[in-house]
Design a protein around this motif. Structure first.
Motif, short mmCIF file in Angstrom:
data_model
loop_
_atom_site.label_atom_id
_atom_site.label_comp_id
_atom_site.label_asym_id
_atom_site.label_seq_id
_atom_site.Cartn_x
_atom_site.Cartn_y
_atom_site.Cartn_z
N ILE A 112 0.91 -1.26 0.06
CA ILE A 112 0.01 0.09 0.04
C ILE A 112 1.04 1.16 0.21
O ILE A 112 0.61 2.20 -0.58
CB ILE A 112 -1.12 0.00 1.23
N ASN A 113 1.79 1.23 0.73
CA ASN A 113 2.67 2.55 0.84
C ASN A 113 4.23 2.14 0.68
O ASN A 113 5.05 3.06 0.60
CB ASN A 113 2.68 3.07 2.64
N GLN A 114 4.62 0.92 -0.09
CA GLN A 114 5.86 0.68 -0.10
C GLN A 114 6.76 0.84 1.29
O GLN A 114 7.90 0.98 0.95
CB GLN A 114 6.51 1.33 -1.07
N PHE A 115 6.15 0.66 2.36
CA PHE A 115 6.74 0.42 3.75
C PHE A 115 5.87 -0.49 4.55
O PHE A 115 4.69 -0.75 4.17
CB PHE A 115 7.40 1.60 4.54
N PHE B 281 9.98 22.37 5.92
CA PHE B 281 9.27 21.28 5.22
C PHE B 281 9.67 19.89 5.81
O PHE B 281 10.71 19.82 6.05
CB PHE B 281 9.75 21.66 3.83
N LEU B 282 8.83 19.09 5.80
CA LEU B 282 8.88 17.67 6.17
C LEU B 282 8.25 17.09 5.30
O LEU B 282 7.16 17.11 4.94
CB LEU B 282 8.57 17.31 7.68
N ASP B 283 8.73 15.70 4.99
CA ASP B 283 7.85 14.70 4.36
C ASP B 283 6.93 14.02 5.21
O ASP B 283 6.99 14.46 6.49
CB ASP B 283 8.85 13.46 4.05
N ALA B 284 5.87 13.44 5.04
CA ALA B 284 4.80 12.95 5.76
C ALA B 284 5.12 11.67 6.66
O ALA B 284 4.33 11.00 7.12
CB ALA B 284 3.62 12.57 4.89
N HIS B 285 6.37 11.25 6.41
CA HIS B 285 6.82 10.00 7.31
C HIS B 285 8.12 10.02 8.12
O HIS B 285 9.27 9.60 7.38
CB HIS B 285 6.78 8.67 6.33
N CYS B 286 8.16 11.19 8.78
CA CYS B 286 9.45 11.85 9.41
C CYS B 286 9.26 11.35 11.05
O CYS B 286 8.03 11.28 11.41
CB CYS B 286 9.65 12.94 9.05
N GLU B 287 10.10 11.53 11.61
CA GLU B 287 10.22 11.47 13.07
C GLU B 287 11.21 12.62 13.43
O GLU B 287 12.48 12.27 13.22
CB GLU B 287 10.46 10.38 13.83
N CYS B 288 10.85 13.61 14.13
CA CYS B 288 11.90 14.62 14.90
C CYS B 288 12.49 14.00 16.09
O CYS B 288 11.63 13.61 16.91
CB CYS B 288 11.14 15.86 14.98
N THR B 289 13.67 14.43 16.16
CA THR B 289 14.48 13.97 17.55
C THR B 289 14.50 15.12 18.56
O THR B 289 14.43 16.43 18.02
CB THR B 289 15.62 13.24 17.23
N LEU B 290 14.97 14.89 19.83
CA LEU B 290 15.05 16.00 20.69
C LEU B 290 15.93 16.81 20.32
O LEU B 290 17.00 16.62 19.77
CB LEU B 290 15.80 15.22 21.85
N GLY B 291 15.64 18.13 20.41
CA GLY B 291 16.69 19.16 19.90
C GLY B 291 16.81 19.41 18.46
O GLY B 291 17.83 19.87 18.11
N SER C 240 13.72 2.37 9.13
CA SER C 240 13.83 1.45 7.96
C SER C 240 12.43 1.14 7.46
O SER C 240 11.25 1.10 8.36
CB SER C 240 14.27 -0.12 8.98
N ASP C 241 12.39 0.88 6.24
CA ASP C 241 11.13 0.55 5.82
C ASP C 241 10.50 -0.72 6.01
O ASP C 241 9.40 -0.98 6.00
CB ASP C 241 10.87 0.87 4.11
N ASP C 242 11.37 -1.62 6.74
CA ASP C 242 11.00 -3.04 6.85
C ASP C 242 10.71 -3.19 8.32
O ASP C 242 9.57 -3.76 8.61
CB ASP C 242 12.26 -3.68 6.37
N THR C 243 11.45 -2.64 9.36
CA THR C 243 11.11 -2.76 10.72
C THR C 243 10.71 -1.58 11.39
O THR C 243 10.58 -1.56 12.55
CB THR C 243 12.28 -3.38 11.42
N PHE C 244 10.89 -0.45 10.85
CA PHE C 244 10.63 0.88 11.46
C PHE C 244 11.78 0.94 12.58
O PHE C 244 11.65 1.80 13.48
CB PHE C 244 9.16 1.06 11.77
N GLU C 245 12.91 0.37 12.55
CA GLU C 245 13.92 0.68 13.49
C GLU C 245 14.66 1.84 13.16
O GLU C 245 14.66 2.45 11.90
CB GLU C 245 15.24 -0.34 13.20
N VAL D 239 11.52 7.79 6.57
CA VAL D 239 11.23 6.44 6.09
C VAL D 239 11.72 6.30 4.53
O VAL D 239 11.04 6.92 3.95
CB VAL D 239 9.69 5.92 6.18
N PHE D 240 12.99 5.68 4.21
CA PHE D 240 13.32 5.48 2.94
C PHE D 240 12.68 4.43 2.17
O PHE D 240 12.71 3.34 2.84
CB PHE D 240 15.01 5.43 3.00
#
Ligand code: LR7
Ligand code: MN
Length: 493
Positions: A21-24, A147-157, A182-187, A285-286
């Motif tokens: 569906i989303n390639q992840f 600007f950010l893509d819609a599958h990002c995660e911002c970290t502290l600071g 990771s597109d596979d495990t979301f690590e 997510v690449f």
């Protein structure tokens, strides 16, 4: 803490279905909390940096087309949870005509529950990420646009160092280090502060090692921003007035691609700068494949966008793109007169200035003798990289005159280069290999002894002939009438 999600065996069939569906790995993403914790992957020197209390605030603009619920809202949650409230003016979500039901009323109801103003704008029709971002930017009120893509995660600071750099110099466009989800495990895996952005002859964005000159300029301090020739495109902050001054985006670009190099060239050539702020980390997510359709066809859209940027910004160096990509010159790229006028009015520098001053380690040589095929005139065979990779030998094939794998450039440094690989004779009597260009001459130095400029001659590596042919190379200039051989040949030094 950003650890990998492992899906039990008996659910893996389902997992594979959902992946499409989303390639992840949607199943993995859906199992993770929207506000999951993440490791602090910053360099130690970054953790103790102090930033000014007074910083410009930012609007965060996220465009999406058929994004998954969990990735989109994890992006939003990470922005809210890890940005100092005084610095986060608003979040603007621009829906690029998604078809999924849950992105409509449910999304609107959900964002109302959040403690930061989140606005949702909808494109009337599928417009692509470039025009969607333009819409979001136009509606935004912050002093800075992020600007950010819609599958990002911002970290502290993540935010303070970006805004602090813009406060220091409003003409700096800043990117975080992009960590890998990771597109596979979301690590969650830390990205490197030792790579920066470049591009190849096909105008693909590529990561390359940060060169020594840039390490030297920063006196070895890896917490200082890296000046980068290009940016990946999805994650950056820019002063909102500067965004307008410098010409926002090229609204003539469709769907996806090219806008990142266009903005990179424009910013550098027109007096700004582009940096990776190594103390800021944001995950992305690449994916290995694109999940959505490209109205008009993937190749066509990307070639059109790339032609627009090549025509406006690259001067004669656009030949590298055109010669290696057969057929691309037939793609209609529309009208670029407005963008050319922008370049005029901003008094932007030529592409050769960019190559010399910003990207001397570029895959496109600033000075070169010729660009085209290398033909053995006796056998009509051409040197051909056969689509092989680094560390493999260069091949021979019937000359086809179609560019692609048969395009080489003899550069002013006397390398014979095919995109980012150089012919190399480091193995005595062995085959001629294609290795990373090292700019050190040595085994990548080729002498060309033609008497007539552009005429036939032989190319010899240090004592070794090109082993596959058992001959030296016959040499012929590019057959294109519009670029006469050596018209641009630099004076020998
Ligand atoms: O038609 C579309 N409309 C959209 O709104 C197509 C896409 N989009 C949205 C999409 O939902 C996503 O949020 O645009 C965003 C980017 O699309 P992706 O995630 O498919 O792109 P990408 O991550 O593969 O591609 C990178 O290059 C693009 C070139 O146009 C954009 O600049 C992306 O923002 C950019 N992503 C990054 O820089 C993250 C790091 C990737 C690398 C290297
Ligand atoms: Mn993306």
């Amino acid at each position: 803490m950003g650890k990998a999600v492992l899906i039990p065996k008996d659910e893996q069939e389902k997992m594979k279905e959902l992946f499409k569906i989303n390639q992840f790995n949607l199943m993995a993403s859906d199992l993770i909390a929207l506000n999951r914790s993440l490791p602090d992957v910053r360099l130690d020197g970054c953790k103790t940096k102090v930033y000014p209390e007074e910083l410009p605030n930012t609007s965060v603009v996220i465009v999406f087309h058929n994004e998954a619920w969990s990735t989109l809202l994890r992006t939003v949650a990470s922005v809210i949870n890890r940005s100092p409230p005084r610095l986060l003016r608003e979040i603007i979500l621009v829906d690029d005509a998604s078809e999924r039901e849950f992105l409509k009323a449910s999304l609107e109801n959900y964002v109302k529950t959040l403690e930061v103003p989140v606005r949702i704008l909808r494109m009337e029709q599928r417009s692509g990420l470039i025009r969607a971002r333009l819409r979001g930017a136009a509606a935004s009120k912050g002093q800075v646009i992020t600007f950010l893509d819609a599958h990002c995660e911002c970290t502290l600071g993540w935010l303070e160092p970006l805004l602090a750099r813009i406060k220091e110099d409003r003409k700096t466009v800043v990117c975080p280090i992009i960590d890998v989800i990771s597109d596979d495990t979301f690590e969650y895996m830390a990205g490197s502060d030792m790579t920066y952005g470049g591009f190849n002859w096909k105008l693909n964005f590529r990561w390359y090692p940060v060169p020594q000159r840039e390490m030297d300029r920063r006196k070895g301090d890896r917490t200082l921003p890296v000046r980068t020739p290009t940016m990946a495109g999805g994650l950056f902050s820019i002063d909102r007035n500067y965004f307008e001054e410098i010409g926002t985006y090229d609204a003539g670009m469709d769907i996806w691609g090219g806008e990142n190099l266009e903005m990179s060239f424009r910013v550098w050539q027109c007096g700004g700068s582009l940096e990776i702020v190594t103390c800021s980390h944001v995950g992305h997510v690449f994916r290995k494949a694109t999940p959505y359709t490209f109205p008009g066809g993937t190749g066509h859209v990307i070639n059109k966008n790339n032609r627009r940027l090549a025509e406006v910004w690259m001067d004669d160096f656009k030949d590298f793109f055109y010669i290696i990509s057969p057929g691309v010159v037939k793609v209609d790229y529309g009208d670029v007169s407005v963008r050319k006028a922008l370049r005029e009015s901003l008094k932007c520098k030529p592409f050769s200035w960019y190559l010399e001053n910003i990207y001397p380690d570029s895959q496109i040589p600033r000075r070169y003798y010729s660009l085209g095929e290398i033909r053995n005139v006796e056998t009509n065979q051409c040197l051909d990289n056969m689509g092989r990779k680094e560390n493999e030998k260069v091949g021979f094939f019937n000359c086809h005159g179609m560019g692609g794998n048969q395009v080489f450039s003899y550069t002013a440094d006397k390398e014979i280069r095919t995109d980012d690989l150089c012919l190399d004779v480091s193995r005595l009597n062995g085959p001629v290999l294609m290795l990373k260009c090292h700019h050190m001459r040595g085994n990548q130095l080729w002498e060309y002894d033609a008497e007539v400029p552009g005429g036939s001659g032989t190319a010899r590596g240090t004592g070794v002939s090109l082993a596959e042919s058992r001959d030296c190379l016959g040499w012929k200039s590019p057959p294109r009438s519009q670029s006469p051989p050596c018209a641009r040949c630099p004076p020998c030094h």
